[in-house]
Scaffold this motif. Sequence first.
Motif, PDB file in Angstrom:
ATOM      1  N   ALA A 101       3.962  -7.041  -3.269  1.00  0.00           N
ATOM      2  CA  ALA A 101       3.342  -6.834  -4.097  1.00  0.00           C
ATOM      3  C   ALA A 101       3.070  -8.877  -3.627  1.00  0.00           C
ATOM      4  O   ALA A 101       1.863  -8.882  -2.990  1.00  0.00           O
ATOM      5  N   GLY A 159      -1.241   0.786  -0.760  1.00  0.00           N
ATOM      6  CA  GLY A 159      -1.911   1.375  -0.122  1.00  0.00           C
ATOM      7  C   GLY A 159      -2.071   2.583  -0.307  1.00  0.00           C
ATOM      8  O   GLY A 159      -2.688   4.298  -1.172  1.00  0.00           O
ATOM      9  N   TYR A 177       0.752   4.382  -3.358  1.00  0.00           N
ATOM     10  CA  TYR A 177      -0.739   4.447  -4.576  1.00  0.00           C
ATOM     11  C   TYR A 177      -1.279   6.162  -4.202  1.00  0.00           C
ATOM     12  O   TYR A 177      -1.651   6.662  -5.078  1.00  0.00           O
ATOM     13  N   CYS A 227      -3.025   7.115  -8.096  1.00  0.00           N
ATOM     14  CA  CYS A 227      -4.020   5.825  -8.726  1.00  0.00           C
ATOM     15  C   CYS A 227      -4.836   5.881  -7.195  1.00  0.00           C
ATOM     16  O   CYS A 227      -4.317   4.912  -6.554  1.00  0.00           O
ATOM     17  N   ASN A 250      -7.784   4.051  -7.652  1.00  0.00           N
ATOM     18  CA  ASN A 250      -8.309   2.647  -7.781  1.00  0.00           C
ATOM     19  C   ASN A 250      -7.296   2.187  -6.810  1.00  0.00           C
ATOM     20  O   ASN A 250      -7.950   0.682  -6.039  1.00  0.00           O
ATOM     21  N   ARG A 251      -6.016   2.000  -7.383  1.00  0.00           N
ATOM     22  CA  ARG A 251      -5.326   0.771  -6.289  1.00  0.00           C
ATOM     23  C   ARG A 251      -5.601   0.900  -5.427  1.00  0.00           C
ATOM     24  O   ARG A 251      -4.511   0.145  -3.651  1.00  0.00           O
ATOM     25  N   TYR A 263      -7.853  -0.313  -3.523  1.00  0.00           N
ATOM     26  CA  TYR A 263      -8.043  -2.294  -3.406  1.00  0.00           C
ATOM     27  C   TYR A 263      -7.545  -2.105  -2.577  1.00  0.00           C
ATOM     28  O   TYR A 263      -7.442  -2.792  -2.159  1.00  0.00           O
ATOM     29  N   TRP A 264      -5.842  -1.877  -2.187  1.00  0.00           N
ATOM     30  CA  TRP A 264      -4.667  -2.560  -1.604  1.00  0.00           C
ATOM     31  C   TRP A 264      -5.264  -1.953   0.010  1.00  0.00           C
ATOM     32  O   TRP A 264      -5.253  -2.829   1.263  1.00  0.00           O
TER      33      TRP A 264
END
Length: 184
Positions: free
Chosen positions: A134, A149, A152, A164, A166-167, A170-171
């Motif tokens: 992170a 990404g 997740y 997840c 969505n996560r 995002y990544w």
Amino acid sequence: MCKKGNDRNGTKHEETTSRSIMPVRRLSASSTSALTPSTSSLILDNTDAERSALRLVAITTEKANGGDPKAMLDLSNWHYHGQKGLPVSYEASYCWTKKASMLDCASAMADQGYMLYNGQGTATNRAEASCLLANAASLGSRKAAAYLGALYFLGKEKGGFPRCFNRAKYWLERSLTSHHSLIS
């Protein structure tokens, strides 16, 4: 953990141990840090390519010992893949990666996170790996963002984080739009 020492013949070695059954003993990168008369004669017995690789390792080790994170990453990659005449050693690779990571090098943080997550050269520590990944991603490492990404997306049953999408999205999108290259 990295420990340095000499054997009976005075040859420098680095003993690296992880939380495995037995310590692994490898020639350290620091043993090539200076071309002494005894090591320079070894270079004369090798081919031009081997001599060139030995010189490059010696010069890079000197730079790494001087605090150059790029040189540390080069040594880490060479140990990881067994290049430039160095043996494959995840332990030595992890040691150099960790040193570069401590200098706030985003690429090194990503590599250290990957190695910690997978237990390569060190004991598996997924909590610390997650923090490093992170941090590296927040510093612009596309490699770290792509790895987050994927973790997740895969979910816990495949060794990742709680699934997840969505996560993951995002990544993965961040890995494509970051200003750093995929090798950072």
